[in-house]
Design an enzyme around this catalytic site. Sequence first.
Site, mmCIF file in Angstrom:
data_model
loop_
_atom_site.group_PDB
_atom_site.id
_atom_site.type_symbol
_atom_site.label_atom_id
_atom_site.label_comp_id
_atom_site.label_asym_id
_atom_site.label_seq_id
_atom_site.Cartn_x
_atom_site.Cartn_y
_atom_site.Cartn_z
ATOM 1 N N CYS A 47 35.273 56.803 36.813
ATOM 2 C CA CYS A 47 34.356 55.934 37.584
ATOM 3 C C CYS A 47 33.464 56.714 38.555
ATOM 4 O O CYS A 47 32.505 56.165 39.081
ATOM 5 C CB CYS A 47 35.141 54.862 38.328
ATOM 6 S SG CYS A 47 36.189 53.877 37.257
ATOM 7 N N HIS A 51 30.923 52.178 44.026
ATOM 8 C CA HIS A 51 31.515 51.857 42.724
ATOM 9 C C HIS A 51 32.028 50.421 42.767
ATOM 10 O O HIS A 51 32.631 49.990 43.752
ATOM 11 C CB HIS A 51 32.648 52.835 42.427
ATOM 12 C CG HIS A 51 33.457 52.446 41.239
ATOM 13 N ND1 HIS A 51 32.875 52.104 40.034
ATOM 14 C CD2 HIS A 51 34.797 52.314 41.061
ATOM 15 C CE1 HIS A 51 33.827 51.794 39.177
ATOM 16 N NE2 HIS A 51 35.007 51.903 39.773
ATOM 17 N N ASN A 81 34.354 45.907 36.402
ATOM 18 C CA ASN A 81 34.310 47.350 36.632
ATOM 19 C C ASN A 81 33.814 48.027 35.356
ATOM 20 O O ASN A 81 34.516 48.028 34.338
ATOM 21 C CB ASN A 81 35.723 47.816 37.001
ATOM 22 C CG ASN A 81 35.795 49.310 37.287
ATOM 23 O OD1 ASN A 81 34.862 50.057 37.002
ATOM 24 N ND2 ASN A 81 36.906 49.732 37.852
HETATM 25 N N1 ACO Z 1 46.365 36.935 36.580
HETATM 26 C C1 ACO Z 1 47.336 36.290 37.214
HETATM 27 N N2 ACO Z 1 48.330 36.920 37.869
HETATM 28 C C2 ACO Z 1 48.319 38.274 37.852
HETATM 29 C C3 ACO Z 1 47.328 38.994 37.195
HETATM 30 C C4 ACO Z 1 46.334 38.294 36.537
HETATM 31 N N3 ACO Z 1 45.339 38.885 35.878
HETATM 32 N N4 ACO Z 1 47.585 40.311 37.351
HETATM 33 C C5 ACO Z 1 48.690 40.408 38.107
HETATM 34 N N5 ACO Z 1 49.140 39.173 38.409
HETATM 35 C C6 ACO Z 1 50.310 38.799 39.176
HETATM 36 C C7 ACO Z 1 51.329 39.908 39.250
HETATM 37 O O1 ACO Z 1 52.146 39.903 38.095
HETATM 38 C C8 ACO Z 1 52.096 39.534 40.490
HETATM 39 O O2 ACO Z 1 53.018 38.515 40.158
HETATM 40 P P1 ACO Z 1 54.489 38.522 40.813
HETATM 41 O O3 ACO Z 1 54.279 38.409 42.296
HETATM 42 O O4 ACO Z 1 55.110 37.315 40.198
HETATM 43 O O5 ACO Z 1 55.091 39.806 40.406
HETATM 44 C C9 ACO Z 1 51.023 38.890 41.384
HETATM 45 O O6 ACO Z 1 49.934 38.565 40.526
HETATM 46 C C10 ACO Z 1 50.563 39.789 42.497
HETATM 47 O O7 ACO Z 1 50.240 41.034 41.960
HETATM 48 P P2 ACO Z 1 49.734 42.180 42.896
HETATM 49 O O8 ACO Z 1 49.700 43.455 42.116
HETATM 50 O O9 ACO Z 1 50.487 42.174 44.170
HETATM 51 O O10 ACO Z 1 48.251 41.688 43.208
HETATM 52 P P3 ACO Z 1 47.216 42.371 44.137
HETATM 53 O O11 ACO Z 1 46.788 41.412 45.166
HETATM 54 O O12 ACO Z 1 47.656 43.721 44.573
HETATM 55 O O13 ACO Z 1 45.992 42.564 43.142
HETATM 56 C C11 ACO Z 1 44.891 44.185 41.766
HETATM 57 C C12 ACO Z 1 46.138 43.348 41.953
HETATM 58 C C13 ACO Z 1 43.700 43.268 41.604
HETATM 59 C C14 ACO Z 1 45.032 45.010 40.493
HETATM 60 C C15 ACO Z 1 44.728 45.078 42.998
HETATM 61 O O14 ACO Z 1 45.892 45.823 43.238
HETATM 62 C C16 ACO Z 1 43.566 46.003 42.843
HETATM 63 O O15 ACO Z 1 42.437 45.585 42.840
HETATM 64 N N6 ACO Z 1 43.792 47.300 42.749
HETATM 65 C C17 ACO Z 1 42.755 48.230 42.495
HETATM 66 C C18 ACO Z 1 42.700 48.424 41.047
HETATM 67 C C19 ACO Z 1 41.325 48.666 40.526
HETATM 68 O O16 ACO Z 1 40.321 48.228 41.034
HETATM 69 N N7 ACO Z 1 41.299 49.393 39.438
HETATM 70 C C20 ACO Z 1 40.097 49.651 38.765
HETATM 71 C C21 ACO Z 1 40.106 51.013 38.219
HETATM 72 S S1 ACO Z 1 40.215 52.174 39.492
HETATM 73 C C22 ACO Z 1 38.722 52.385 40.057
HETATM 74 O O17 ACO Z 1 37.780 51.961 39.487
HETATM 75 C C23 ACO Z 1 38.670 53.062 41.327
#
Ligand code: ACO
Length: 320
Positions: free
Chosen positions: A114, A247, A277
């Site tokens: 990215c 980004h 993304n």
């Molecule tokens: N739909 C519904 N529920 C979901 C989904 C989904 N798509 N994905 C995860 N969940 C659930 C999980 O299973 C979890 O359930 P549980 O509590 O029963 O175990 C719950 O939602 C909470 O999950 P968390 O991981 O705590 O959610 P969080 O608020 O941290 O959000 C996310 C997750 C969006 C991935 C966040 O951590 C994030 O944005 N991280 C950055 C990742 C990113 O942007 N990556 C892109 C590539 S890296 C880059 O470009 C820099």
Amino acid sequence: MIYSKITGTGSYTPERVLTNRDLEKIVDTDDAWIRSRTGIQQRHVRAEGQTTSDLALVACQRALAAANLTPADVDLIVVATTTPDMVFPSTACLLQDKLGVTNGTPAFDIQAVCTGFVYALSMADKFVRGGSARCALVVGAETFTNLLDWSDRNTCVLFGDGAGAVVLQPSKTPGIYSTHLHADGRHANMLSVPGAFCAGQANGSPTVKMDGGAVFKFAVKVLDQVCREALEANGLQIADVDWLVPHQANIRIIESTGQKLGIDAGRVVVTVDRHGNTSAASIPLALDLAVRDGRIQPGHKVLLAGVGGGFTWGSALISM
Ligand code: ACO
């Protein structure tokens, strides 16, 4: 003193739009969860047979048209991508052929996930400043949906396909003030596609694996750091910057970074809602949209900042 300056921008997203509601039919997720956790409402997905170089081609044609140039003027092509058309030739070489550039122009790919566009811009800036290129095409292009496991709701809701391009030319005035690149391979496991071809076999896993929470914290920390590095190198404050183009991974990463830097949310370009993304394409896509809708004007100072797998991160401070 010779600087390099962006003289045209262009972008392209495939026609097929995949909304959160569409995803609800594929995987156990819901629109409200995706919107609240990521800010994403939809993403674009390549058509059958459409490759990264196809997306890059349209973005480049639009950037060249914006700069009043033709493919015959191009003397350097740098493509940032994590999703090349094939192992080799490079996507840049395939793009060169599709563009009809037949003058032996050097063309190569950069792989920094990215952060790829910021890395590519930094490379091309050095070619132009050093006098070895007078018309560089710098492209971020991805068919990132190729790397998704559509049954993994943790990752498949986040990404999309697209391409963005800029034309860089020599200028007596800035231009690109500075670029700042970093990497730390110790964080390889935080975000990866841990697969490769070996002896005719696909070894490992060909889809994205991610520790979302760790990525989130790391991204906000290094985006803040690398933006401050760019400001400090140029003796500027964040108030001197007209636009931050970060980004586009997640609206919460973008907002947290903006708050840490102390920049007004109205001066941060956001497209993650409509593109998801798009990895290396996200920054040039956002830049092009803000140029075309008139927010970014000639003379504006723009801070570009990226972070991605590797881990890699980087920034570029530019005047349009
Ligand atoms: N739909 C519904 N529920 C979901 C989904 C989904 N798509 N994905 C995860 N969940 C659930 C999980 O299973 C979890 O359930 P549980 O509590 O029963 O175990 C719950 O939602 C909470 O999950 P968390 O991981 O705590 O959610 P969080 O608020 O941290 O959000 C996310 C997750 C969006 C991935 C966040 O951590 C994030 O944005 N991280 C950055 C990742 C990113 O942007 N990556 C892109 C590539 S890296 C880059 O470009 C820099």
